[in-house]
Design a protein around this motif. Structure first.
Motif, PDB file in Angstrom:
ATOM      1  N   SER A  20       5.635 -26.784  45.717  1.00 33.33           N
ATOM      2  CA  SER A  20       6.682 -25.539  44.743  1.00 33.33           C
ATOM      3  C   SER A  20       6.997 -26.275  43.534  1.00 33.33           C
ATOM      4  O   SER A  20       7.232 -27.517  43.415  1.00 33.33           O
ATOM      5  N   LEU A  21       7.451 -25.772  42.590  1.00 37.61           N
ATOM      6  CA  LEU A  21       7.649 -26.310  41.045  1.00 37.61           C
ATOM      7  C   LEU A  21       9.237 -26.401  40.942  1.00 37.61           C
ATOM      8  O   LEU A  21       9.422 -27.286  40.412  1.00 37.61           O
ATOM      9  N   PHE A  22       9.872 -25.791  41.811  1.00 37.36           N
ATOM     10  CA  PHE A  22      11.343 -25.622  41.339  1.00 37.36           C
ATOM     11  C   PHE A  22      12.016 -26.579  42.492  1.00 37.36           C
ATOM     12  O   PHE A  22      12.316 -26.104  43.770  1.00 37.36           O
ATOM     13  N   GLU A  48      11.257 -24.032  47.360  1.00 37.41           N
ATOM     14  CA  GLU A  48      10.528 -24.946  48.579  1.00 37.41           C
ATOM     15  C   GLU A  48      11.527 -24.750  49.879  1.00 37.41           C
ATOM     16  O   GLU A  48      12.623 -25.172  49.854  1.00 37.41           O
ATOM     17  N   SER A  49      10.869 -23.706  50.917  1.00 36.62           N
ATOM     18  CA  SER A  49      11.613 -23.591  52.136  1.00 36.62           C
ATOM     19  C   SER A  49      12.421 -24.854  52.876  1.00 36.62           C
ATOM     20  O   SER A  49      13.251 -24.716  53.248  1.00 36.62           O
ATOM     21  N   ALA A  50      11.412 -25.838  52.765  1.00 36.85           N
ATOM     22  CA  ALA A  50      11.971 -27.127  53.466  1.00 36.85           C
ATOM     23  C   ALA A  50      13.209 -27.579  52.909  1.00 36.85           C
ATOM     24  O   ALA A  50      13.995 -28.168  53.742  1.00 36.85           O
ATOM     25  N   GLU A  51      13.262 -27.623  51.706  1.00 36.40           N
ATOM     26  CA  GLU A  51      14.412 -27.990  50.933  1.00 36.40           C
ATOM     27  C   GLU A  51      15.533 -26.965  50.803  1.00 36.40           C
ATOM     28  O   GLU A  51      16.869 -27.338  50.979  1.00 36.40           O
ATOM     29  N   ILE A  52      15.221 -25.613  50.897  1.00 35.44           N
ATOM     30  CA  ILE A  52      16.235 -24.715  50.777  1.00 35.44           C
ATOM     31  C   ILE A  52      16.929 -24.570  52.251  1.00 35.44           C
ATOM     32  O   ILE A  52      18.425 -24.597  52.189  1.00 35.44           O
ATOM     33  N   ILE A  53      16.253 -24.762  53.117  1.00 36.96           N
ATOM     34  CA  ILE A  53      16.942 -24.846  54.556  1.00 36.96           C
ATOM     35  C   ILE A  53      18.018 -26.036  54.536  1.00 36.96           C
ATOM     36  O   ILE A  53      18.980 -26.159  55.149  1.00 36.96           O
ATOM     37  N   ARG A  54      17.531 -27.213  53.869  1.00 34.50           N
ATOM     38  CA  ARG A  54      18.557 -28.117  54.129  1.00 34.50           C
ATOM     39  C   ARG A  54      19.745 -28.105  53.229  1.00 34.50           C
ATOM     40  O   ARG A  54      21.021 -28.550  53.451  1.00 34.50           O
TER      41      ARG A  54
END
Ligand SMILES: N[C@@H](CCC(=O)N[C@@H](CS)C(=O)NCC(=O)O)C(=O)O
Length: 310
Positions: A28-30, A139-145
């Motif tokens: 993911s880019l952002f 990036e979902s892995a980072e959004i959930i954090r």
């Protein structure tokens, strides 16, 4: 299905020819965060999620939004489940909302608002800042954090799904669950080579056996409470029997054949608000209707009966 190249939409399916029939997911880019003193600070009503109810990665963010009491602080737009020549769209479909911020027709227009000459795949989820009109993170892995950590003082919800003392073990579990299960089903389903497909299926079912053995001993993947590792696994499990088993040919077994895992999946499904984030119509419709190279008739299967999960 396609991508933006220098700000122009190109209708192009994943190219597996150059990787020997292997599906390779791009990064993911952002990748910004929300923090005090940073470019993006926590504020009620400032942020927005663009999601698909079909997408397992976006589904993680919707579950975290529920579990962290963020529904009245972060708004949501839901795309249509049909992802064809123009990628994700905001065309009308039952359970979709349209683009509630700008009224766009296509999801790629959101990426173009961010950067007019961007080169990227146009994926969901996207965490969007209404104030600066920029993408915070896709990036979902980072959004959930971010959702887990950054809004606690606003919501008063301090539950922690990535607790400090469990981080090494959560990271370790996430890694193989991601490679062999979350992304593993895609590696099987999008493979265009027999041996590549079979290798992905082998790894997938070894990993599912490992999960089953673990869940025979303990109620959750790590420690004895729900963590982000469970949320990340759940969104793949809940799609498995309906989509990955048939459409992606992951058909050695179904999740309902694994007693501990099936029970675990239902326990998470029944947590407050989680069933509301799970839309089986969008899930089945997206995969069977959009992937025309796998299912050219676009006929969507009737089963399975999920009323037993409730
Ligand atoms: N690494 C990303 C992956 C997101 C992703 O691939 N989403 C899919 C939907 S399930 C998508 O939007 N695909 C469109 C494309 O690849 O062009 C994340 O976890 O957020």
């Amino acid at each position: 299905m396609g991508l933006l190249i220098n700000g122009k939409w190109h209708d192009k399916w994943y190219d597996t020819a150059k990787s020997g029939g292997r599906f390779e997911r791009q990064d993911s880019l952002f990748r910004n965060t929300i923090e005090k003193g940073g470019e993006f600070e926590a504020e009620s009503g400032r942020y927005h999620l663009y999601v698909s109810l079909a997408c397992p990665w976006a589904h993680r963010t919707l579950i975290m939004r529920q579990l962290k009491s963020l529904t009245s602080h972060i708004s949501v737009s839901i795309v249509s489940p049909d992802m064809l020549d123009n990628g994700w769209t905001f065309l009308p479909y039952k359970g979709s909302t349209g683009d509630t911020l700008y009224g766009h027709r296509y999801m790629y227009e959101i990426y173009l608002r961010q950067q007019a000459d961007v080169t990227t795949r146009v994926t969901v989820p996207v965490l969007w800042d209404k104030k600066t009109e920029r993408i915070v993170n896709n990036e979902s892995a980072e959004i959930i954090r971010i959702l887990n950590n950054s809004f606690n003082d606003i919501t008063g919800n301090y539950s922690d799904f990535y607790p400090e003392q469990l981080r090494p073990e959560i990271d370790e579990v996430n890694q193989w669950v991601y490679n062999d299960i979350n992304n593993g089903v895609y590696k099987a389903g999008f493979a265009t080579d027999q041996a590549v497909y079979e290798a992905a299926v082998d790894k997938l079912f070894s990993a599912l056996d490992k999960v089953e053995a673990r869940l025979q001993r303990q109620a959750f993947l790590v420690g004895n409470h729900l963590t982000e590792a469970d949320i990340r696994l759940f969104t793949t499990l809940v799609r498995f029997d309906a989509v990955y088993h048939g459409h992606f040919k992951c058909n050695r077994k179904q999740i309902q054949d694994y007693p501990a895992m099936f029970d675990y999946m239902k326990r998470i499904y029944r947590l407050d608000g989680v069933a509301d984030t799970t839309n089986m119509d969008h899930i089945k419709r997206h995969y069977y209707y959009s992937h025309t190279m796998i299912n050219p008739t676009q006929v969507v299967p009737v089963g399975p009966d999920v009323s037993l999960w409730k």
